[in-house]
Design a protein around this motif. Structure first.
Motif, PDB file in Angstrom:
ATOM      1  N   GLU A   2       0.838  -1.202   0.000  1.00  0.00           N
ATOM      2  CA  GLU A   2       0.000   0.000   0.000  1.00  0.00           C
ATOM      3  C   GLU A   2       0.873   1.251   0.000  1.00  0.00           C
ATOM      4  N   THR A   3       0.519   2.202  -0.848  1.00  0.00           N
ATOM      5  CA  THR A   3       1.228   3.481  -0.896  1.00  0.00           C
ATOM      6  C   THR A   3       0.478   4.514  -0.081  1.00  0.00           C
ATOM      7  N   LYS A   4       1.194   5.201   0.796  1.00  0.00           N
ATOM      8  CA  LYS A   4       0.610   6.234   1.649  1.00  0.00           C
ATOM      9  C   LYS A   4       1.194   7.590   1.257  1.00  0.00           C
ATOM     10  N   SER A   5       0.723   8.636   1.900  1.00  0.00           N
ATOM     11  CA  SER A   5       1.167   9.981   1.545  1.00  0.00           C
ATOM     12  C   SER A   5       1.338  10.829   2.799  1.00  0.00           C
ATOM     13  N   ALA A   6       2.392  11.661   2.809  1.00  0.00           N
ATOM     14  CA  ALA A   6       2.651  12.582   3.921  1.00  0.00           C
ATOM     15  C   ALA A   6       2.865  13.987   3.358  1.00  0.00           C
ATOM     16  N   THR A   7       2.227  14.967   3.963  1.00  0.00           N
ATOM     17  CA  THR A   7       2.358  16.354   3.521  1.00  0.00           C
ATOM     18  C   THR A   7       3.394  17.072   4.382  1.00  0.00           C
ATOM     19  N   LEU A   8       4.415  17.616   3.730  1.00  0.00           N
ATOM     20  CA  LEU A   8       5.469  18.355   4.414  1.00  0.00           C
ATOM     21  C   LEU A   8       5.325  19.845   4.117  1.00  0.00           C
ATOM     22  N   LYS A   9       6.258  20.624   4.624  1.00  0.00           N
ATOM     23  CA  LYS A   9       6.209  22.077   4.453  1.00  0.00           C
ATOM     24  C   LYS A   9       6.224  22.469   2.984  1.00  0.00           C
ATOM     25  N   ASN A  10       7.148  21.859   2.218  1.00  0.00           N
ATOM     26  CA  ASN A  10       7.273  22.215   0.801  1.00  0.00           C
ATOM     27  C   ASN A  10       7.112  21.024  -0.132  1.00  0.00           C
ATOM     28  N   SER A  11       6.642  19.897   0.405  1.00  0.00           N
ATOM     29  CA  SER A  11       6.607  18.678  -0.392  1.00  0.00           C
ATOM     30  C   SER A  11       5.456  17.776   0.029  1.00  0.00           C
ATOM     31  N   THR A  12       5.109  16.874  -0.873  1.00  0.00           N
ATOM     32  CA  THR A  12       4.241  15.750  -0.548  1.00  0.00           C
ATOM     33  C   THR A  12       5.015  14.481  -0.876  1.00  0.00           C
ATOM     34  N   ILE A  13       5.173  13.619   0.105  1.00  0.00           N
ATOM     35  CA  ILE A  13       5.965  12.408  -0.050  1.00  0.00           C
ATOM     36  C   ILE A  13       5.047  11.193  -0.053  1.00  0.00           C
ATOM     37  N   THR A  14       5.103  10.399  -1.108  1.00  0.00           N
ATOM     38  CA  THR A  14       4.421   9.114  -1.128  1.00  0.00           C
ATOM     39  C   THR A  14       5.410   8.047  -0.681  1.00  0.00           C
ATOM     40  N   TYR A  15       4.891   7.020   0.006  1.00  0.00           N
ATOM     41  CA  TYR A  15       5.815   6.058   0.604  1.00  0.00           C
ATOM     42  C   TYR A  15       5.122   4.741   0.903  1.00  0.00           C
ATOM     43  N   VAL A  16       5.935   3.734   1.141  1.00  0.00           N
ATOM     44  CA  VAL A  16       5.480   2.426   1.606  1.00  0.00           C
ATOM     45  C   VAL A  16       5.970   2.248   3.040  1.00  0.00           C
ATOM     46  N   ASP A  17       5.111   1.724   3.891  1.00  0.00           N
ATOM     47  CA  ASP A  17       5.435   1.497   5.302  1.00  0.00           C
ATOM     48  C   ASP A  17       4.905   0.112   5.668  1.00  0.00           C
ATOM     49  N   GLU A  18       5.820  -0.862   5.766  1.00  0.00           N
ATOM     50  CA  GLU A  18       5.415  -2.254   5.976  1.00  0.00           C
ATOM     51  C   GLU A  18       6.150  -2.857   7.173  1.00  0.00           C
ATOM     52  N   GLY A  19       5.471  -3.716   7.919  1.00  0.00           N
ATOM     53  CA  GLY A  19       6.103  -4.475   8.987  1.00  0.00           C
ATOM     54  C   GLY A  19       6.171  -3.733  10.308  1.00  0.00           C
ATOM     55  N   GLU A  20       6.727  -4.425  11.308  1.00  0.00           N
ATOM     56  CA  GLU A  20       6.884  -3.865  12.647  1.00  0.00           C
ATOM     57  C   GLU A  20       8.281  -4.186  13.171  1.00  0.00           C
ATOM     58  N   GLY A  21       8.707  -3.390  14.150  1.00  0.00           N
ATOM     59  CA  GLY A  21      10.004  -3.638  14.754  1.00  0.00           C
ATOM     60  C   GLY A  21      10.979  -2.508  14.501  1.00  0.00           C
ATOM     61  N   GLU A  22      12.271  -2.827  14.568  1.00  0.00           N
ATOM     62  CA  GLU A  22      13.307  -1.828  14.358  1.00  0.00           C
ATOM     63  C   GLU A  22      13.163  -1.222  12.968  1.00  0.00           C
ATOM     64  N   PRO A  23      13.180   0.119  12.846  1.00  0.00           N
ATOM     65  CA  PRO A  23      12.894   0.747  11.556  1.00  0.00           C
ATOM     66  C   PRO A  23      14.086   0.805  10.601  1.00  0.00           C
ATOM     67  N   ILE A  24      13.811   0.449   9.364  1.00  0.00           N
ATOM     68  CA  ILE A  24      14.762   0.543   8.253  1.00  0.00           C
ATOM     69  C   ILE A  24      14.192   1.528   7.239  1.00  0.00           C
ATOM     70  N   VAL A  25      15.019   2.437   6.733  1.00  0.00           N
ATOM     71  CA  VAL A  25      14.608   3.382   5.686  1.00  0.00           C
ATOM     72  C   VAL A  25      15.373   3.055   4.412  1.00  0.00           C
ATOM     73  N   LEU A  26      14.652   2.865   3.320  1.00  0.00           N
ATOM     74  CA  LEU A  26      15.244   2.546   2.023  1.00  0.00           C
ATOM     75  C   LEU A  26      15.065   3.734   1.084  1.00  0.00           C
ATOM     76  N   LEU A  27      16.168   4.283   0.580  1.00  0.00           N
ATOM     77  CA  LEU A  27      16.132   5.406  -0.352  1.00  0.00           C
ATOM     78  C   LEU A  27      16.599   4.927  -1.727  1.00  0.00           C
ATOM     79  N   HIS A  28      15.764   5.082  -2.725  1.00  0.00           N
ATOM     80  CA  HIS A  28      16.035   4.586  -4.075  1.00  0.00           C
ATOM     81  C   HIS A  28      16.966   5.502  -4.862  1.00  0.00           C
ATOM     82  N   GLY A  29      17.319   5.067  -6.063  1.00  0.00           N
ATOM     83  CA  GLY A  29      18.210   5.811  -6.929  1.00  0.00           C
ATOM     84  C   GLY A  29      17.481   6.759  -7.877  1.00  0.00           C
ATOM     85  N   PHE A  30      18.272   7.429  -8.701  1.00  0.00           N
ATOM     86  CA  PHE A  30      17.780   8.434  -9.652  1.00  0.00           C
ATOM     87  C   PHE A  30      16.785   7.835 -10.638  1.00  0.00           C
ATOM     88  N   CYS A  31      15.678   8.531 -10.824  1.00  0.00           N
ATOM     89  CA  CYS A  31      14.599   8.097 -11.715  1.00  0.00           C
ATOM     90  C   CYS A  31      14.031   6.732 -11.310  1.00  0.00           C
TER      91      CYS A  31
END
Length: 261
Positions: A2-31
């Motif tokens: 499922e894709t979710k959305s967060a509204t920031l000061k100057n941006s809207t970020i769509t993201y995936v948030d799956e699972g529970e426990g210690e948090p891992i953040v995955l940042l993808h590459g260009f394009c």
């Protein structure tokens, strides 16, 4: 996923948030987008909470900022992660995501348990690479995003994998990159500084991952600093896209890092 959305000061970020426990953040590459991690998220989310945003100007994420830097993107990621009220995260950055991870570690190391560069480098662009970024900016302006993606994506993969279905999948993700986002990000990558000092000074656990057949960032560019707290890993039979080309070995490397930090 499922894709979710967060509204920031100057941006809207769509993201995936799956699972529970210690948090891992995955940042993808260009394009790319969070869809780059399609093979990784279902496995890692069995034991961890995995948060994978679309970077500003990529996928479904937007930003009102113009001419932003890699540091500016790191600040947007910090604002985004603040929404989750997490004490600390472990960040894995692929290529462009690695540049952002280094900028994030430079400013917000207190919010990290550790970090990883996946097919990325702390070195700045060479003069030749800078000219290439500028030429690609003009290409997108005059010919559109499809021409850029058709030329870029095959270079990301090992020659052994060019006939695989996931090459086309990467193209389809790339085609959805907003042209303006691609242009601003090319400028940010071109103008980023040398951040080897971040690797040299950090006491955090670090994982540097290189592809055995990476034509974009060779291993020696990834393994720029050797220290006791920095682990180096080469993914066999992989170019710049191990999350597609050899996802099982990449996942094993991520799991090992998380378990032994």
């Amino acid at each position: 996923m499922e894709t979710k959305s967060a509204t920031l000061k100057n941006s809207t970020i769509t993201y995936v948030d799956e699972g529970e426990g210690e948090p891992i953040v995955l940042l993808h590459g260009f394009c790319g987008s969070s869809a780059y991690w399609t093979e990784v998220i279902p496995v890692m989310s069995k034991n961890y909470r995995v948060i994978a945003p679309d970077l500003p100007g990529h996928g479904g994420s937007t930003t009102a900022l113009k001419n932003y830097s890699i540091s500016d993107i790191a600040e947007m990621i910090k604002e985004f992660l603040d929404k989750f009220n997490l004490d600390k995260v472990t960040m894995f950055g692929h290529s462009l995501g690695g540049y952002i991870t280094l900028a994030f570690a430079e400013k917000y190391s207190a919010t990290l348990n550790g970090f990883s560069l996946v097919h990325s480098t702390a070195f700045p662009d060479s003069e030749e690479a800078k000219k290439g970024r500028s030429a690609n900016m003009e290409k997108v302006k005059h010919e559109g995003i499809k021409t850029l993606i058709d030329g870029l994506v095959p270079k990301l993969f090992s020659p052994n994998h060019l006939k695989e279905q996931y090459v086309e999948a990467a193209k389809q993700i790339g085609y959805r990159t907003p042209p303006e986002g691609a242009i601003h990000t090319l400028s940010a990558m071109r103008d980023r500084p040398d951040r080897n000092s971040v690797l040299e000074s950090t006491s955090l656990p670090v994982l540097l991952i290189a592809g055995e057949q990476d034509q974009i960032i060779p291993a020696e560019k990834t393994f720029s600093v050797s220290k006791e707290n920095i682990k180096q890993m080469v993914i066999k039979d992989s170019g710049h896209m191990s999350m597609y080309e050899n996802s099982s070995e990449l996942i094993a490397a991520i799991k090992d890092f998380m378990e032994n930090m």
